[in-house]
Write a protein that holds these residues in place. Structure first.
Motif, mmCIF file in Angstrom:
data_model
loop_
_atom_site.group_PDB
_atom_site.id
_atom_site.type_symbol
_atom_site.label_atom_id
_atom_site.label_comp_id
_atom_site.label_asym_id
_atom_site.label_seq_id
_atom_site.Cartn_x
_atom_site.Cartn_y
_atom_site.Cartn_z
ATOM 1 N N TYR A 288 0.833 -1.207 0.000
ATOM 2 C CA TYR A 288 0.000 0.000 0.000
ATOM 3 C C TYR A 288 0.865 1.254 0.000
ATOM 4 O O TYR A 288 0.654 2.174 -0.805
ATOM 5 C CB TYR A 288 -0.916 -0.051 1.240
ATOM 6 N N LEU A 289 1.893 1.222 0.897
ATOM 7 C CA LEU A 289 2.774 2.385 1.003
ATOM 8 C C LEU A 289 3.542 2.598 -0.293
ATOM 9 O O LEU A 289 3.678 3.725 -0.771
ATOM 10 C CB LEU A 289 3.733 2.199 2.177
ATOM 11 N N GLU A 290 4.070 1.490 -0.846
ATOM 12 C CA GLU A 290 4.843 1.590 -2.090
ATOM 13 C C GLU A 290 3.977 2.147 -3.212
ATOM 14 O O GLU A 290 4.407 2.999 -3.980
ATOM 15 C CB GLU A 290 5.371 0.203 -2.470
ATOM 16 N N HIS A 291 2.751 1.648 -3.260
ATOM 17 C CA HIS A 291 1.817 2.091 -4.281
ATOM 18 C C HIS A 291 1.564 3.597 -4.145
ATOM 19 O O HIS A 291 1.689 4.361 -5.112
ATOM 20 C CB HIS A 291 0.502 1.304 -4.129
ATOM 21 N N ASN A 292 1.271 3.993 -2.906
ATOM 22 C CA ASN A 292 1.005 5.407 -2.642
ATOM 23 C C ASN A 292 2.206 6.264 -2.938
ATOM 24 O O ASN A 292 2.085 7.332 -3.517
ATOM 25 C CB ASN A 292 0.609 5.603 -1.172
ATOM 26 N N LEU A 293 3.404 5.744 -2.527
ATOM 27 C CA LEU A 293 4.634 6.472 -2.707
ATOM 28 C C LEU A 293 4.904 6.675 -4.197
ATOM 29 O O LEU A 293 5.242 7.771 -4.635
ATOM 30 C CB LEU A 293 5.776 5.703 -2.035
ATOM 31 N N SER A 294 4.730 5.588 -4.955
ATOM 32 C CA SER A 294 4.987 5.687 -6.392
ATOM 33 C C SER A 294 3.998 6.663 -7.020
ATOM 34 O O SER A 294 4.361 7.432 -7.898
ATOM 35 C CB SER A 294 4.908 4.308 -7.043
ATOM 36 N N LEU A 295 2.763 6.609 -6.558
ATOM 37 C CA LEU A 295 1.763 7.550 -7.066
ATOM 38 C C LEU A 295 2.194 8.986 -6.746
ATOM 39 O O LEU A 295 2.142 9.848 -7.599
ATOM 40 C CB LEU A 295 0.404 7.281 -6.403
ATOM 41 N N SER B 182 5.398 9.888 -8.673
ATOM 42 C CA SER B 182 5.055 10.142 -10.085
ATOM 43 C C SER B 182 4.254 11.448 -10.186
ATOM 44 O O SER B 182 4.445 12.240 -11.104
ATOM 45 C CB SER B 182 4.288 8.986 -10.701
ATOM 46 N N GLY B 183 3.430 11.658 -9.176
ATOM 47 C CA GLY B 183 2.661 12.904 -9.156
ATOM 48 C C GLY B 183 3.578 14.097 -8.990
ATOM 49 O O GLY B 183 3.464 15.082 -9.722
ATOM 50 N N GLN B 184 4.586 13.882 -8.074
ATOM 51 C CA GLN B 184 5.533 14.960 -7.835
ATOM 52 C C GLN B 184 6.318 15.276 -9.098
ATOM 53 O O GLN B 184 6.481 16.428 -9.472
ATOM 54 C CB GLN B 184 6.492 14.546 -6.720
ATOM 55 N N SER B 185 6.788 14.151 -9.720
ATOM 56 C CA SER B 185 7.583 14.350 -10.918
ATOM 57 C C SER B 185 6.732 15.037 -12.004
ATOM 58 O O SER B 185 7.234 15.837 -12.785
ATOM 59 C CB SER B 185 8.155 13.029 -11.420
ATOM 60 N N LEU B 186 5.475 14.631 -11.966
ATOM 61 C CA LEU B 186 4.569 15.271 -12.940
ATOM 62 C C LEU B 186 4.464 16.772 -12.654
ATOM 63 O O LEU B 186 4.572 17.593 -13.547
ATOM 64 C CB LEU B 186 3.168 14.623 -12.793
ATOM 65 N N GLU B 187 4.353 17.003 -11.289
ATOM 66 C CA GLU B 187 4.250 18.420 -10.885
ATOM 67 C C GLU B 187 5.498 19.197 -11.255
ATOM 68 O O GLU B 187 5.420 20.284 -11.820
ATOM 69 C CB GLU B 187 4.032 18.508 -9.372
ATOM 70 N N SER B 188 6.686 18.539 -10.954
ATOM 71 C CA SER B 188 7.946 19.204 -11.217
ATOM 72 C C SER B 188 8.132 19.433 -12.724
ATOM 73 O O SER B 188 8.682 20.441 -13.145
ATOM 74 C CB SER B 188 9.120 18.450 -10.622
#
Ligand SMILES: [Zn+2]
Length: 150
Positions: free
Chosen positions: A130-137, A140-146
């Motif tokens: 769950y944590l890994e999934h959330n973290l990757s999300l 990826s969201g952060q990278s998307l933001e960046s």
């Protein structure tokens, strides 16, 4: 060892012996073994008490009863010895069984513990997933933001 009544030297030359039975104290009978000794120096014979036994007059029937009692007691003793042997064997077996029961209990406890640990492990794995999934999300969201910042 007798000594010669004449010259006082020790005498070993025993010519003959015979028993003499005399009444003793308290209804007892004293059996003396009298020997005739020969002094080789003085060439004389003299009597000497070789042995003495305290005997008791007993009715034959009583003697037979005593022998029977001894036989019965011997049998009881033998039975008891066998019982003690049997109990010793049972004790060893019981100790073995007790150890087995203890080990079985331990094994059962370990089984329960293992199943509990498996549950915990599964929960932890689920949580990690769950944590890994959330973290990757998130990353990826952060990278998307960046990426979007550029
Ligand atoms: Zn003598």
């Amino acid at each position: 060892m007798p000594t010669c009544p004449n010259c006082n030297s020790k005498v070993t030359e025993l010519l003959k012996t015979w028993p003499i039975v005399e009444p003793g104290k308290n209804g007892e009978i004293v059996e003396c073994v009298v020997g005739i000794y020969w002094c080789t120096k003085c060439k004389i014979k003299f009597p000497y008490v070789v042995g003495k036994h305290d005997l008791r007059l007993i009715e034959k029937r009583e003697l037979v009863e005593l022998h029977e009692k001894i036989k019965i007691l011997d049998k009881v003793k033998q039975d008891l010895a066998e019982k003690v042997d049997q109990l010793e064997k049972e004790k060893i077996m019981a100790e073995g069984n007790l150890m087995l029961t203890k080990l079985e209990d331990k094994a059962e406890n370990l089984k329960v513990e293992i199943s509990l640990l498996r549950e915990v492990k599964k929960e932890i794995e689920d949580m990690i997933d769950y944590l890994e999934h959330n973290l990757s999300l998130k990353t990826s969201g952060q990278s998307l933001e960046s990426k979007m910042q550029y």
